[in-house]
Write a protein that holds these residues in place. Sequence first.
Motif, mmCIF file in Angstrom:
data_model
loop_
_atom_site.group_PDB
_atom_site.id
_atom_site.type_symbol
_atom_site.label_atom_id
_atom_site.label_comp_id
_atom_site.label_asym_id
_atom_site.label_seq_id
_atom_site.Cartn_x
_atom_site.Cartn_y
_atom_site.Cartn_z
ATOM 1 N N PHE A 53 -14.348 -67.566 -100.466
ATOM 2 C CA PHE A 53 -13.139 -67.613 -101.283
ATOM 3 C C PHE A 53 -12.617 -66.212 -101.549
ATOM 4 O O PHE A 53 -11.424 -65.932 -101.405
ATOM 5 C CB PHE A 53 -13.431 -68.343 -102.586
ATOM 6 C CG PHE A 53 -12.263 -68.393 -103.526
ATOM 7 C CD1 PHE A 53 -11.076 -68.986 -103.129
ATOM 8 C CD2 PHE A 53 -12.346 -67.833 -104.783
ATOM 9 C CE1 PHE A 53 -9.991 -69.027 -103.987
ATOM 10 C CE2 PHE A 53 -11.269 -67.873 -105.648
ATOM 11 C CZ PHE A 53 -10.088 -68.468 -105.244
ATOM 12 N N LEU A 56 -11.164 -64.695 -98.524
ATOM 13 C CA LEU A 56 -9.838 -65.262 -98.288
ATOM 14 C C LEU A 56 -8.789 -64.495 -99.090
ATOM 15 O O LEU A 56 -7.717 -64.148 -98.587
ATOM 16 C CB LEU A 56 -9.835 -66.737 -98.687
ATOM 17 C CG LEU A 56 -8.657 -67.587 -98.234
ATOM 18 C CD1 LEU A 56 -8.670 -67.757 -96.732
ATOM 19 C CD2 LEU A 56 -8.701 -68.961 -98.889
ATOM 20 N N LEU A 57 -9.134 -64.211 -100.357
ATOM 21 C CA LEU A 57 -8.208 -63.448 -101.190
ATOM 22 C C LEU A 57 -8.140 -61.989 -100.725
ATOM 23 O O LEU A 57 -7.068 -61.394 -100.651
ATOM 24 C CB LEU A 57 -8.636 -63.513 -102.657
ATOM 25 C CG LEU A 57 -8.608 -64.911 -103.294
ATOM 26 C CD1 LEU A 57 -8.977 -64.827 -104.766
ATOM 27 C CD2 LEU A 57 -7.222 -65.538 -103.141
ATOM 28 N N LEU A 59 -8.640 -60.689 -97.809
ATOM 29 C CA LEU A 59 -8.033 -60.449 -96.496
ATOM 30 C C LEU A 59 -6.591 -60.931 -96.440
ATOM 31 O O LEU A 59 -5.930 -60.805 -95.419
ATOM 32 C CB LEU A 59 -8.844 -61.160 -95.408
ATOM 33 C CG LEU A 59 -10.297 -60.710 -95.217
ATOM 34 C CD1 LEU A 59 -11.000 -61.579 -94.190
ATOM 35 C CD2 LEU A 59 -10.355 -59.254 -94.779
ATOM 36 N N GLY A 60 -6.095 -61.507 -97.533
ATOM 37 C CA GLY A 60 -4.756 -62.094 -97.550
ATOM 38 C C GLY A 60 -3.650 -61.061 -97.388
ATOM 39 O O GLY A 60 -3.891 -59.859 -97.507
ATOM 40 N N PRO A 61 -2.420 -61.533 -97.143
ATOM 41 C CA PRO A 61 -1.312 -60.622 -96.832
ATOM 42 C C PRO A 61 -0.921 -59.725 -98.003
ATOM 43 O O PRO A 61 -0.311 -58.681 -97.803
ATOM 44 C CB PRO A 61 -0.165 -61.567 -96.465
ATOM 45 C CG PRO A 61 -0.522 -62.876 -97.056
ATOM 46 C CD PRO A 61 -2.018 -62.933 -97.100
ATOM 47 N N LEU A 76 -3.574 -60.515 -89.772
ATOM 48 C CA LEU A 76 -4.555 -60.949 -90.758
ATOM 49 C C LEU A 76 -5.835 -61.370 -90.043
ATOM 50 O O LEU A 76 -5.785 -61.926 -88.948
ATOM 51 C CB LEU A 76 -4.004 -62.119 -91.571
ATOM 52 C CG LEU A 76 -2.818 -61.791 -92.478
ATOM 53 C CD1 LEU A 76 -2.306 -63.037 -93.162
ATOM 54 C CD2 LEU A 76 -3.210 -60.750 -93.507
ATOM 55 N N SER A 78 -8.000 -63.555 -91.124
ATOM 56 C CA SER A 78 -8.340 -64.965 -91.291
ATOM 57 C C SER A 78 -7.967 -65.732 -90.027
ATOM 58 O O SER A 78 -7.089 -65.306 -89.273
ATOM 59 C CB SER A 78 -7.581 -65.542 -92.482
ATOM 60 O OG SER A 78 -6.224 -65.157 -92.414
ATOM 61 N N PHE A 79 -8.629 -66.862 -89.806
ATOM 62 C CA PHE A 79 -8.371 -67.730 -88.655
ATOM 63 C C PHE A 79 -8.632 -67.029 -87.326
ATOM 64 O O PHE A 79 -8.043 -67.380 -86.308
ATOM 65 C CB PHE A 79 -6.925 -68.253 -88.627
ATOM 66 C CG PHE A 79 -6.453 -68.783 -89.945
ATOM 67 C CD1 PHE A 79 -7.267 -69.591 -90.718
ATOM 68 C CD2 PHE A 79 -5.185 -68.488 -90.413
ATOM 69 C CE1 PHE A 79 -6.832 -70.088 -91.925
ATOM 70 C CE2 PHE A 79 -4.740 -68.982 -91.629
ATOM 71 C CZ PHE A 79 -5.571 -69.783 -92.387
ATOM 72 N N LEU A 157 -16.048 -71.942 -93.277
ATOM 73 C CA LEU A 157 -15.210 -73.054 -93.713
ATOM 74 C C LEU A 157 -14.006 -72.541 -94.495
ATOM 75 O O LEU A 157 -12.891 -73.033 -94.350
ATOM 76 C CB LEU A 157 -16.040 -73.994 -94.596
ATOM 77 C CG LEU A 157 -15.351 -75.270 -95.047
ATOM 78 C CD1 LEU A 157 -15.306 -76.268 -93.905
ATOM 79 C CD2 LEU A 157 -16.061 -75.871 -96.231
ATOM 80 N N MET A 158 -14.245 -71.512 -95.324
ATOM 81 C CA MET A 158 -13.188 -71.019 -96.190
ATOM 82 C C MET A 158 -12.152 -70.189 -95.442
ATOM 83 O O MET A 158 -10.973 -70.247 -95.758
ATOM 84 C CB MET A 158 -13.778 -70.174 -97.329
ATOM 85 C CG MET A 158 -14.673 -70.937 -98.272
ATOM 86 S SD MET A 158 -13.835 -72.259 -99.169
ATOM 87 C CE MET A 158 -13.105 -71.369 -100.523
ATOM 88 N N GLY A 161 -10.412 -71.768 -90.642
ATOM 89 C CA GLY A 161 -9.325 -72.631 -90.217
ATOM 90 C C GLY A 161 -9.713 -73.603 -89.116
ATOM 91 O O GLY A 161 -8.848 -74.284 -88.565
ATOM 92 N N ASN A 162 -11.003 -73.661 -88.771
ATOM 93 C CA ASN A 162 -11.510 -74.727 -87.893
ATOM 94 C C ASN A 162 -10.770 -74.807 -86.548
ATOM 95 O O ASN A 162 -10.417 -75.882 -86.085
ATOM 96 C CB ASN A 162 -11.391 -76.063 -88.644
ATOM 97 C CG ASN A 162 -12.332 -77.108 -88.108
ATOM 98 O OD1 ASN A 162 -12.862 -76.973 -87.012
ATOM 99 N ND2 ASN A 162 -12.528 -78.163 -88.865
ATOM 100 N N GLN B 167 -7.684 -77.845 -99.220
ATOM 101 C CA GLN B 167 -7.957 -76.587 -98.531
ATOM 102 C C GLN B 167 -6.762 -76.194 -97.661
ATOM 103 O O GLN B 167 -6.459 -75.017 -97.492
ATOM 104 C CB GLN B 167 -9.215 -76.696 -97.679
ATOM 105 C CG GLN B 167 -9.848 -75.338 -97.481
ATOM 106 C CD GLN B 167 -10.690 -75.237 -96.250
ATOM 107 O OE1 GLN B 167 -10.877 -76.182 -95.506
ATOM 108 N NE2 GLN B 167 -11.208 -74.047 -96.015
ATOM 109 N N HIS B 176 -2.210 -67.030 -95.978
ATOM 110 C CA HIS B 176 -2.809 -66.881 -94.650
ATOM 111 C C HIS B 176 -2.054 -67.682 -93.589
ATOM 112 O O HIS B 176 -2.028 -67.308 -92.431
ATOM 113 C CB HIS B 176 -4.282 -67.281 -94.679
ATOM 114 C CG HIS B 176 -5.131 -66.308 -95.425
ATOM 115 N ND1 HIS B 176 -5.817 -65.304 -94.810
ATOM 116 C CD2 HIS B 176 -5.378 -66.155 -96.749
ATOM 117 C CE1 HIS B 176 -6.467 -64.585 -95.715
ATOM 118 N NE2 HIS B 176 -6.213 -65.079 -96.898
#
Lengths: 213, 247
Positions: A53, A56-57, A59-61, A76, A78-79, A157-158, A161-162, B167, B176
Amino acid sequence: MLSLQLASITTALLLLLGTPLAWWLARSQSRWASLLGAIVTLPLVLPPTVIGFYLLLALGPNSPLGQFTQWLGWGLLSFSFSGLVVASLIYSLPFAVQPLQQAFISIGPRPLEVAATLGAGPLETFWRVVLPLAKPGLYTAGIMSFAHTLGEFGVVLMIGGNIPGQTRVVAIQLYDHVEALNYPQAHALALTLLVLSFSLLLVLRLWQRAWIR
Amino acid sequence: MHRLLTHLTLAALCLLHAPAHAAEVLVAVASNMAEPAKELARQFSAQSGHRITFSSAATGKLYAQISQGAPFAVLLAADTATPTRLGQEGLALADTQFTYATGRLVLWSVAGNTPNEKTLSAGQFAHLAIANPAVAPYGQAAMAVLQRLGLAAQVRPKLVYGENISQTQQFVATGHAEYGLLAASLVWRDGRWLSGHGWWVPSDWHAPLQQDAVLLRAGANQAAAREWLAFLRSPAARATLQRYGYQ
């Protein structure tokens, strides 16, 4: 397999970054060493979803780190697979640093003094005396980081983005199978993971026995 | 120590002898319904005195928990298939199943982006968040929309999948992903967007997002659980659900 790739890269980077860090932690008398030691150990006790979590915060934009990676042209994290590597480095850090630090401490000051007396510089001492003596610690750190990253779930998981082929690691895939009620596939994956992790730990134990003798 | 034990025993006895009219009902609720369900429970408690306790997760996970003996009395699912399946397997009372809500899908964004009917085809985004279609009905609806627009192949590399609908929203809310296809209930309240901006995806672009409730075997003998289901059928409950963007 994505998870094996992630675990290999993470382990290599952790040994590279963790070794100097563990060496400093093992040798330093500074109060900062205790502080840093505590921070390094945090991922061991924090729930992975908490780490995920905050990553996620972080690394956010709108975060400084996110703006930095965008400024570098990486976008970014993430993903992306690189994002998972960054996350895994944090998540598995204590599993690399702890064994290394213990190994360095157990060497004691004596071999270093001897090496210095014989005219070896600090770098030469580290390469030719410390690392060979700390070999059990290096192996333990490597295997533990690898095994721990292999089973990584909450952090990925957080922030993952699977995405198939990029961030859908085996633990996420397993979770999806369970949620979609595909129990046979879930069993197959779980068994693979179990056998792999067990074999790694077994090899480690056998090695450790050999060293003690 | 002795006194503490006495107190604990007394407290336990009080709990055991709570009057029958103030029961507690354990309800399993799909993620998209978690917030509205809390509001519904407040209204229900005010009029009946019963207390509702929720456990929220993706419907597939709730199914797995129920089939492994989880003590839920009622399931508020995000689909119709799961309650039906539980009924067939004898884990739910099939004759109690009914559609308590029909969900709406919205294309949602924060920070400057105002989505409209052209947003998806224009493709001016790096990531579109949807719920995992393998497990989440809202994810399946999102895929149906993309297929209807002929965008499935084009958008696929940009898709990121949330484990459940909450989520999925989180990915967009934290910036994101630029856009997300979400359940309206997460972002719509009383005629306006809670935050960001949304565009209502026409409901005939995907199969209806019917959500069924069912009494589970564990709740078969709980009068309060049946009362809760009856409350969900009431006009008051319907009105509340409409405030959250359900049809």
